[in-house]
Design an enzyme around this catalytic site. Structure first.
Site, PDB file in Angstrom:
ATOM      1  N   TRP A 123      19.972  61.203  41.089  1.00 33.38           N
ATOM      2  CA  TRP A 123      20.141  62.088  40.003  1.00 33.38           C
ATOM      3  C   TRP A 123      20.642  61.348  38.931  1.00 33.38           C
ATOM      4  O   TRP A 123      20.429  61.586  37.623  1.00 33.38           O
ATOM      5  CB  TRP A 123      20.836  63.455  40.179  1.00 33.38           C
ATOM      6  CG  TRP A 123      19.958  64.325  41.027  1.00 33.38           C
ATOM      7  CD1 TRP A 123      20.073  64.953  42.085  1.00 33.38           C
ATOM      8  CD2 TRP A 123      18.549  65.170  40.369  1.00 33.38           C
ATOM      9  NE1 TRP A 123      18.986  65.670  42.496  1.00 33.38           N
ATOM     10  CE2 TRP A 123      18.262  65.968  41.345  1.00 33.38           C
ATOM     11  CE3 TRP A 123      17.930  64.893  39.214  1.00 33.38           C
ATOM     12  CZ2 TRP A 123      17.004  66.485  41.320  1.00 33.38           C
ATOM     13  CZ3 TRP A 123      16.770  65.618  39.106  1.00 33.38           C
ATOM     14  CH2 TRP A 123      16.359  66.444  39.966  1.00 33.38           C
ATOM     15  N   LYS A 130      21.474  76.076  42.673  1.00 35.72           N
ATOM     16  CA  LYS A 130      21.926  75.303  43.689  1.00 35.72           C
ATOM     17  C   LYS A 130      23.135  76.251  44.279  1.00 35.72           C
ATOM     18  O   LYS A 130      23.027  76.871  45.223  1.00 35.72           O
ATOM     19  CB  LYS A 130      22.278  73.908  43.595  1.00 35.72           C
ATOM     20  CG  LYS A 130      21.579  72.829  43.661  1.00 35.72           C
ATOM     21  CD  LYS A 130      20.445  72.562  42.523  1.00 35.72           C
ATOM     22  CE  LYS A 130      19.566  71.657  42.880  1.00 35.72           C
ATOM     23  NZ  LYS A 130      19.297  70.370  42.015  1.00 35.72           N
ATOM     24  N   ASP A 171      27.729  65.922  36.016  1.00 32.05           N
ATOM     25  CA  ASP A 171      26.382  66.757  36.447  1.00 32.05           C
ATOM     26  C   ASP A 171      26.700  67.141  37.838  1.00 32.05           C
ATOM     27  O   ASP A 171      26.777  66.676  39.041  1.00 32.05           O
ATOM     28  CB  ASP A 171      25.165  65.786  36.383  1.00 32.05           C
ATOM     29  CG  ASP A 171      24.089  66.542  37.031  1.00 32.05           C
ATOM     30  OD1 ASP A 171      24.153  67.797  37.461  1.00 32.05           O
ATOM     31  OD2 ASP A 171      23.026  65.883  37.257  1.00 32.05           O
TER      32      ASP A 171
HETATM   33  C1  LIG Z   1      18.763  69.744  41.096  1.00 27.36           C
HETATM   34  C2  LIG Z   1      19.636  68.664  40.357  1.00 27.36           C
HETATM   35  C3  LIG Z   1      19.263  68.389  39.051  1.00 27.36           C
HETATM   36  C4  LIG Z   1      17.902  68.849  38.434  1.00 27.36           C
HETATM   37  O1  LIG Z   1      18.391  70.214  37.921  1.00 27.36           O
HETATM   38  P1  LIG Z   1      16.952  70.754  37.252  1.00 27.36           P
HETATM   39  O2  LIG Z   1      17.877  72.187  36.922  1.00 27.36           O
HETATM   40  O3  LIG Z   1      16.057  71.144  38.088  1.00 27.36           O
HETATM   41  O4  LIG Z   1      16.816  70.259  36.032  1.00 27.36           O
HETATM   42  C5  LIG Z   1      19.740  67.405  38.288  1.00 27.36           C
HETATM   43  N1  LIG Z   1      21.160  66.996  38.970  1.00 27.36           N
HETATM   44  C6  LIG Z   1      21.327  67.311  40.162  1.00 27.36           C
HETATM   45  C7  LIG Z   1      22.661  66.585  40.656  1.00 27.36           C
HETATM   46  C8  LIG Z   1      20.740  68.202  40.984  1.00 27.36           C
HETATM   47  O5  LIG Z   1      21.182  68.329  42.204  1.00 27.36           O
END
Ligand SMILES: *Cc1c(COP(=O)(O)O)cnc(C)c1O
Length: 361
Positions: free
Chosen positions: A102, A197, A173
């Site tokens: 990511w 998540k 993030d």
């Molecule tokens: C799932 C995830 C993303 C992507 O998320 P979206 O909402 O699908 O754009 C980005 N960063 C991390 C750490 C993730 O777990």
């Protein structure tokens, strides 16, 4: 009705209590005669849902008054662009940690807007199985901000510390770790997370931004990509993802009833320890991540004999344990055990793993 233990990395399990409440309120929310899905986002009913959700999130994370909470769309992936567009200001460079899949994506997107200075790269020998030493990273005087991914969802690697970036705004993030434990929000300039998540359903993206970082977007920034647009309008510049916002609010209320994030941290730590212990105490299962930075939320593991992978998945499914297949880039298995995964789900997985090893090991 029979519900399974769903170990999906996202969209992931929601608390059953929350789904039940949503079901009860589906056709008629608190005597309004409408579903939340059918309400005007500017009406009194939805405004109360929206502000209660924000208030509960603020309480859970103890968010200081000089931080704004935005309820956006576009997923964490849109934040990969929104962060540089909003934070670069006069600068042309940003510092990024490269610690997994990511953060690689965040870097690739940021490169469209600025020079990216990679301050640490852990791909090396182990292939993203550790994090940089806390004191071993130097930040650039030219950087507008520092970006990192506290929990790399795919590799199952997690920072056990928050980087100290001095006066440089730290951007995180937190898609797969926000709300898993208490957090010192003051250490951050921006925190963002896709909801699917550990927050609620897909379609909602939560951004927590320190007020002094608003109003600095690049001139060509689309209106919808400017944090200031959403801060000024209470995230109602356009139609927000109302139903996802409502469900996230139900999750926040559920977390409060469960004792808040300190209580979640205790349960989450215990869940992770049980699963890692099951993996480490056997030669049949393996997790490659440095034990000092193993994720509490996403636990990848491989079987000694990959020829058994398909059998493992099929038998797990028959036992009510779903979505254990690892990410295609890593292989093997991955068990995501966010807040909504009950401890009994982890116990059931561990018992299944022992039994599978006994029969196939
Ligand atoms: C799932 C995830 C993303 C992507 O998320 P979206 O909402 O699908 O754009 C980005 N960063 C991390 C750490 C993730 O777990």
């Amino acid at each position: 009705m029979s519900r399974v233990y769903n170990f999906s990395a996202g969209p992931a399990m929601l608390p059953e209590e929350v789904l039940q409440q949503a079901k009860e309120e589906l056709l008629d929310w608190q005597g309004t005669g409408m579903s939340v899905m059918e309400m005007s986002h500017r009406g009194k009913a939805f405004m109360s849902i929206a502000s209660q959700a924000e208030q509960d999130l603020r309480e859970l994370l103890d968010i200081p008054g000089d931080y704004r909470v935005l309820f956006l769309q576009g997923g964490a992936s849109s934040q990969f662009a929104m962060v540089p567009l909003n934070l670069l200001g006069e600068k042309r460079q940003a510092d990024y940690y490269r610690t997994g899949s990511w953060s690689k994506k965040a870097i690739a997107e940021a490169k469209r807007y600025c020079a990216v200075n990679v301050v640490a790269d852990t791909e090396g020998a182990g292939g993203f199985t550790t994090v940089p030493d806390e004191g071993g990273v130097t930040f650039s005087a030219e950087a507008a901000y520092v970006h990192y991914t506290p929990n790399e969802t795919i590799e199952g690697v997690e920072f056990p510390y928050i980087p100290d970036t001095g006066d440089l705004p730290l951007v995180a993030d937190m898609s797969s770790t926000l709300l898993s434990r208490p957090l010192d929000v003051r250490r951050f300039g921006v925190i963002y997370a896709g909801a699917q998540k550990n927050i609620g359903p897909a379609g909602l993206t939560v951004v927590i931004v320190r007020e002094d970082l608003l109003g600095r977007a690049q001139p060509a920034t689309p209106t919808m990509f400017d944090y200031q647009t959403h801060a000024r309008s209470g995230s109602m510049y356009n139609t927000p993802p109302t139903y996802s916002w409502y469900l996230a609010g139900l999750v926040f209320a559920w977390l409060k009833r469960r004792g808040g994030l300190a209580a979640m941290a205790e349960t989450n730590r215990r869940k992770a320890q049980k699963l890692y212990h099951a993996i480490d105490s056997s030669d049949f299962y393996h997790n490659p991540v440095d034990p000092a930075c193993r994720s509490w939320m996403n636990v990848p593991f491989t079987l000694a004999d990959p020829a058994l992978d398909e059998t493992f998945l099929a038998e797990a499914r028959a036992a009510g344990l779903e979505t254990l297949k690892g990410h295609r880039s890593v292989g093997g298995m991955r068990a995501s055990i966010y807040n909504a995964m009950p401890e009994e789900g982890v116990d059931a997985l561990v018992a299944f793993m022992r039994e599978f090893e006994r029969r196939h090991g």
